[in-house]
Design a protein around this motif. Structure first.
Motif, PDB file in Angstrom:
ATOM      1  N   GLY A 143       0.838  -1.202   0.000  1.00 32.84           N
ATOM      2  CA  GLY A 143       0.000   0.000   0.000  1.00 32.84           C
ATOM      3  C   GLY A 143       0.872   1.251   0.000  1.00 32.84           C
ATOM      4  N   THR A 144       0.626   2.154   0.956  1.00 37.05           N
ATOM      5  CA  THR A 144       1.426   3.382   1.046  1.00 37.05           C
ATOM      6  C   THR A 144       2.645   3.193   1.945  1.00 37.05           C
ATOM      7  N   MET A 145       2.897   1.964   2.371  1.00 32.47           N
ATOM      8  CA  MET A 145       4.050   1.652   3.217  1.00 32.47           C
ATOM      9  C   MET A 145       5.116   0.957   2.379  1.00 32.47           C
ATOM     10  N   THR A 146       6.360   1.384   2.560  1.00 30.00           N
ATOM     11  CA  THR A 146       7.483   0.728   1.905  1.00 30.00           C
ATOM     12  C   THR A 146       8.521   0.395   2.961  1.00 30.00           C
ATOM     13  N   ILE A 147       8.956  -0.850   2.988  1.00 25.98           N
ATOM     14  CA  ILE A 147       9.950  -1.325   3.953  1.00 25.98           C
ATOM     15  C   ILE A 147      11.268  -1.532   3.211  1.00 25.98           C
ATOM     16  N   TYR A 148      12.354  -1.024   3.806  1.00 29.76           N
ATOM     17  CA  TYR A 148      13.685  -1.121   3.206  1.00 29.76           C
ATOM     18  C   TYR A 148      14.608  -1.888   4.160  1.00 29.76           C
ATOM     19  N   PRO A 149      14.903  -3.151   3.891  1.00 25.23           N
ATOM     20  CA  PRO A 149      15.874  -3.876   4.717  1.00 25.23           C
ATOM     21  C   PRO A 149      17.286  -3.334   4.466  1.00 25.23           C
ATOM     22  N   THR A 150      18.101  -3.213   5.518  1.00 25.77           N
ATOM     23  CA  THR A 150      19.451  -2.679   5.337  1.00 25.77           C
ATOM     24  C   THR A 150      20.399  -3.706   4.730  1.00 25.77           C
ATOM     25  N   ARG A 151      20.175  -4.995   4.988  1.00 29.30           N
ATOM     26  CA  ARG A 151      21.004  -6.080   4.460  1.00 29.30           C
ATOM     27  C   ARG A 151      22.490  -5.871   4.758  1.00 29.30           C
ATOM     28  N   THR A 152      22.798  -5.604   6.025  1.00 31.78           N
ATOM     29  CA  THR A 152      24.192  -5.359   6.414  1.00 31.78           C
ATOM     30  C   THR A 152      24.852  -6.656   6.862  1.00 31.78           C
ATOM     31  N   ARG A 153      26.108  -6.779   6.520  1.00 34.05           N
ATOM     32  CA  ARG A 153      26.866  -7.987   6.852  1.00 34.05           C
ATOM     33  C   ARG A 153      27.179  -8.028   8.349  1.00 34.05           C
ATOM     34  N   TYR A 154      27.581  -6.892   8.924  1.00 31.21           N
ATOM     35  CA  TYR A 154      27.935  -6.812  10.337  1.00 31.21           C
ATOM     36  C   TYR A 154      26.988  -5.864  11.050  1.00 31.21           C
ATOM     37  N   ALA A 155      26.699  -6.125  12.318  1.00 29.34           N
ATOM     38  CA  ALA A 155      25.752  -5.308  13.073  1.00 29.34           C
ATOM     39  C   ALA A 155      26.156  -3.839  13.098  1.00 29.34           C
ATOM     40  N   PHE A 156      27.444  -3.558  13.237  1.00 27.11           N
ATOM     41  CA  PHE A 156      27.886  -2.165  13.310  1.00 27.11           C
ATOM     42  C   PHE A 156      27.694  -1.433  11.982  1.00 27.11           C
ATOM     43  N   GLY A 157      27.599  -2.188  10.897  1.00 27.40           N
ATOM     44  CA  GLY A 157      27.367  -1.599   9.582  1.00 27.40           C
ATOM     45  C   GLY A 157      25.996  -0.968   9.436  1.00 27.40           C
ATOM     46  N   TYR A 158      25.114  -1.240  10.414  1.00 28.24           N
ATOM     47  CA  TYR A 158      23.767  -0.657  10.376  1.00 28.24           C
ATOM     48  C   TYR A 158      23.823   0.859  10.286  1.00 28.24           C
ATOM     49  N   PHE A 159      24.709   1.496  11.056  1.00 24.09           N
ATOM     50  CA  PHE A 159      24.764   2.949  11.096  1.00 24.09           C
ATOM     51  C   PHE A 159      24.972   3.542   9.704  1.00 24.09           C
ATOM     52  N   THR A 160      25.962   3.038   9.010  1.00 26.31           N
ATOM     53  CA  THR A 160      26.279   3.566   7.679  1.00 26.31           C
ATOM     54  C   THR A 160      25.200   3.231   6.665  1.00 26.31           C
ATOM     55  N   SER A 161      24.780   1.965   6.633  1.00 22.96           N
ATOM     56  CA  SER A 161      23.798   1.571   5.621  1.00 22.96           C
ATOM     57  C   SER A 161      22.437   2.225   5.867  1.00 22.96           C
ATOM     58  N   ALA A 162      22.005   2.335   7.123  1.00 23.82           N
ATOM     59  CA  ALA A 162      20.721   2.973   7.420  1.00 23.82           C
ATOM     60  C   ALA A 162      20.770   4.466   7.091  1.00 23.82           C
ATOM     61  N   TYR A 163      21.900   5.111   7.383  1.00 16.53           N
ATOM     62  CA  TYR A 163      22.032   6.539   7.063  1.00 16.53           C
ATOM     63  C   TYR A 163      21.973   6.765   5.547  1.00 16.53           C
ATOM     64  N   ARG A 164      22.734   5.988   4.796  1.00 10.25           N
ATOM     65  CA  ARG A 164      22.730   6.134   3.335  1.00 10.25           C
ATOM     66  C   ARG A 164      21.362   5.848   2.739  1.00 10.25           C
ATOM     67  N   LEU A 165      20.731   4.801   3.230  1.00 11.78           N
ATOM     68  CA  LEU A 165      19.395   4.444   2.762  1.00 11.78           C
ATOM     69  C   LEU A 165      18.391   5.542   3.106  1.00 11.78           C
ATOM     70  N   GLY A 166      18.459   6.044   4.333  1.00 12.06           N
ATOM     71  CA  GLY A 166      17.574   7.135   4.748  1.00 12.06           C
ATOM     72  C   GLY A 166      17.755   8.380   3.901  1.00 12.06           C
ATOM     73  N   ARG A 167      19.000   8.773   3.658  1.00 11.34           N
ATOM     74  CA  ARG A 167      19.280   9.944   2.809  1.00 11.34           C
ATOM     75  C   ARG A 167      18.698   9.759   1.416  1.00 11.34           C
ATOM     76  N   ARG A 168      18.868   8.565   0.864  1.00 10.85           N
ATOM     77  CA  ARG A 168      18.338   8.295  -0.472  1.00 10.85           C
ATOM     78  C   ARG A 168      16.811   8.401  -0.505  1.00 10.85           C
ATOM     79  N   ILE A 169      16.157   7.842   0.507  1.00  6.43           N
ATOM     80  CA  ILE A 169      14.690   7.906   0.578  1.00  6.43           C
ATOM     81  C   ILE A 169      14.232   9.355   0.704  1.00  6.43           C
ATOM     82  N   LEU A 170      14.860  10.114   1.601  1.00 11.37           N
ATOM     83  CA  LEU A 170      14.475  11.517   1.804  1.00 11.37           C
ATOM     84  C   LEU A 170      14.631  12.323   0.520  1.00 11.37           C
ATOM     85  N   ARG A 171      15.681  12.054  -0.217  1.00 10.17           N
ATOM     86  CA  ARG A 171      15.931  12.784  -1.467  1.00 10.17           C
ATOM     87  C   ARG A 171      14.956  12.334  -2.559  1.00 10.17           C
ATOM     88  N   GLU A 172      14.821  11.027  -2.766  1.00 11.89           N
ATOM     89  CA  GLU A 172      13.971  10.510  -3.844  1.00 11.89           C
ATOM     90  C   GLU A 172      12.497  10.830  -3.629  1.00 11.89           C
TER      91      GLU A 172
END
Length: 170
Positions: free
Chosen positions: A89-118
């Protein structure tokens, strides 16, 4: 009407009212309210939203029904192989698919920036929300600092409860 809350204006106040009204599993009280043209980017650790039949997914569907768009970034591991995005519907879920737990910070930030821009998020009409202060709150705070979009930070722990205070290290 509420001069003490004058700083809570626009989309941020609408989100606060929405979250208070939707407390719990039932959204009947606000089912007639529609937050037109309000987009929300949510950062979460709840992998239950990936399951089509879960209560978490049903709750997010109900939130999305009263919002213009709901985008959810969820921390997931690289395996199993999740798609880039899951639309419901109007909800979109974006999995981060990070290899290491600490990688969440970078991948979530990049993904968030892309969503906000697009999706052309507007600081005067849209919001960021995070389920906790750390780690999702850190990523959301960085997104807020770089974009100016208001941030609603959730706290699900009883920080001022006496038992919590006794067990804390500070």
């Amino acid at each position: 009407a509420f001069p003490a809350f004058g700083f809570l204006t626009g989309s941020f106040m609408r989100l606060i009212v929405f979250l208070f009204a939707s407390f719990g599993d039932e959204l009947r009280a606000i089912s007639y309210v529609r937050f037109q043209e309000m987009k929300v980017l949510m950062l979460s650790l709840d992998r239950g939203m990936l399951d089509v039949d879960s209560r978490a997914r049903a709750r997010m569907r109900a939130y999305a029904a009263v919002l213009d768009e709901l985008h959810i970034v969820i921390h997931t591991s690289a395996t199993p192989n999740f798609p880039d995005r899951i639309t419901d519907g109007t909800m979109t879920i974006y999995p981060t698919r990070t290899r290491y737990a600490f990688g969440y910070f970078t991948s979530a930030y990049r993904l968030g920036r892309r969503i906000l821009r697009e999706r052309s998020f507007d600081p005067s009409a849209d919001c960021l929300t995070a389920q906790d202060a750390f780690p999702t709150g850190v990523v959301a705070w960085r997104l807020r600092c770089s974009t100016g979009i208001p941030l609603e930070l959730q706290a699900h722990a009883p920080f001022f409860h006496s038992r919590f205070m006794r067990q804390s290290s500070f």
